[in-house]
Design an enzyme around this catalytic site. Sequence first.
Site, PDB file in Angstrom:
ATOM      1  CG  HIS A   1      -4.328   1.922  -2.337  1.00  0.00           C
ATOM      2  ND1 HIS A   1      -4.479   2.366  -1.040  1.00  0.00           N
ATOM      3  CD2 HIS A   1      -5.557   1.965  -2.880  1.00  0.00           C
ATOM      4  CE1 HIS A   1      -5.752   2.658  -0.809  1.00  0.00           C
ATOM      5  NE2 HIS A   1      -6.433   2.430  -1.915  1.00  0.00           N
TER       6      HIS A   1
ATOM      7  CG  ASP B   1      -2.335   0.553   0.814  1.00  0.00           C
ATOM      8  OD1 ASP B   1      -2.395   1.740   0.430  1.00  0.00           O
ATOM      9  OD2 ASP B   1      -3.325  -0.183   0.868  1.00  0.00           O
TER      10      ASP B   1
ATOM     11  CD  GLU C   1     -10.154   3.233  -0.778  1.00  0.00           C
ATOM     12  OE1 GLU C   1     -11.026   3.488   0.058  1.00  0.00           O
ATOM     13  OE2 GLU C   1      -9.002   2.887  -0.457  1.00  0.00           O
TER      14      GLU C   1
END
Length: 541
Positions: free
Chosen positions: A248, A177, A310
């Site tokens: 990410h 991440d 995301e």
Amino acid sequence: MIPRPVSASFDDAGAFTLRPDTVLIAPDTLAGTAAWLRATLGPPTGCFLPPAALSLADEPAPSGAIVLRLDERMPAEAYRLTVSASLVTVTGGDPAGVHYGLQTMRQLLPPAALRRAAVVNGPWELAAVEITDAPRFRWRGAMLDVARHFMPVAGVLRLIDLLALHKLNVLHLHLTDDQGWRLEIPDYPRLTSVGGWRRRSMRGSKKHEEYDDRPHGGYYTADDVREIVAYAAARHVTVVPEIDLPGHVQAALAAYPRLGNGPVPAVREAWGISSHTLNTSDEALDFCRTVLHTVCDLFPSPVVGIGGDECDRDEWRNSPAAVAHARDLGIDPDDLQAWFVAQFTSVLRERGRRPYGWDEILEGGAPEGALVAAWRGPEAAAFAANAGHDVVSCPDMHVYLDYRQSDDPAEPTPVGTRLTVEDVYAFDPVPPGLASPDRIIGAQANIWTEHMPDARAVDYMAFPRLCALAEVVWSATARDAGDFARRLTGHYARLDALGVEYRRPDGPLPWQSRPAARGNPLTDAERREIIAGLTARLLSR
């Protein structure tokens, strides 16, 4: 017992006593299961179960034995446990079924039998019982985020044991991440030397912008992964790796800035989502291919996580190279995420693997055969299932174990909406009104570790809520919250024996609080509003 079996019929007439001379009879096909049982049960009880054999398959077992059998007529993972005063028989549809039967047998013993060494001399009695059992879902999992806070190998192995005791069979490892890269990739050594650590971490919710100024890092070597995978396999737990792409990725870009769309700062120290993404160059794609091939070499899981969640599109919209690439592909820059997912899928299919992504991969049309982790509520699960995808249900308001467990201000770093044990137990992975309910292959709880710096904190946030999730995904019978609460009260003694620092029913113990790490609790209405905004793009397509 947790999870509750499909049926259990106890006989008050007698009990089986486990003794040092109790023998274990098992076919060669169950040699690994037998070895696990001896290693697990021997040290705390002094009963190491010496092997014995039957000369004929239908020969009666001797009195005082434990017998393991396979019955191919039974479904996969199903088992039948029969205990009488003279014999214990565990029959499974496959080795996993036998293993689950033995996990149930362990729960029938006194809690001290779950310790690693002897603390009492027994007696080790098993109540006479006939149990027939099988799981409701084939995917029964927990996601552990080791990117935000790294968990050393010993902690991961311990968590695998806890999953197996509760008949959970998937450990989804979130390995990368913005805040850290946790897997050694030989062709890209800076991923761990640079991307594997950050100078400091946020203390508490990002809302407060406070830091602890302590470096944090760590990563798994190839041998670490092999150990984790082998240990899990012996307990019938599949380790599903996730490399989060194409967003990410700030930790990766800090190590290799040329893979990004412009200047990239160091590994992200703040919680939350970075706006940085991979660029669309051949070099960036080669990087992804190399990483995914390495992952496939190390993890035998038929499913590989590719993230896909995301992903901020601003860098692509503002990058002449990305805009030109999208134009050549005949797509909008916003659709480059779906293009990336298609590239990752191609690599995985070459290796005979199935892509597994968060439900954002649906926003450009998820590849055929992709497995979807539906985290944005039952609407996302229904959308994915109705689009023909298999789904793992993991909605945040039901199974995100980083969310606070009560309104008690002493809860450690209280964030998100309130999520109690009772709330998790009330969760149904299958949304109403599905044309094909069997598209929901199971569910998992997600343990995001921004506010869990070590295994003790993970214990507190995961248990006993993970016990509730285990029953949700295993037990097909109608749920009874009162009955579960009663059984959970008895189960705490087992967790104590295993050294689990779970949340007590009356709230956190003094050392489980984190007063210096302030939280940001939300009401249910506030969280629903956030999720509604996140799902609007999906549901409008």
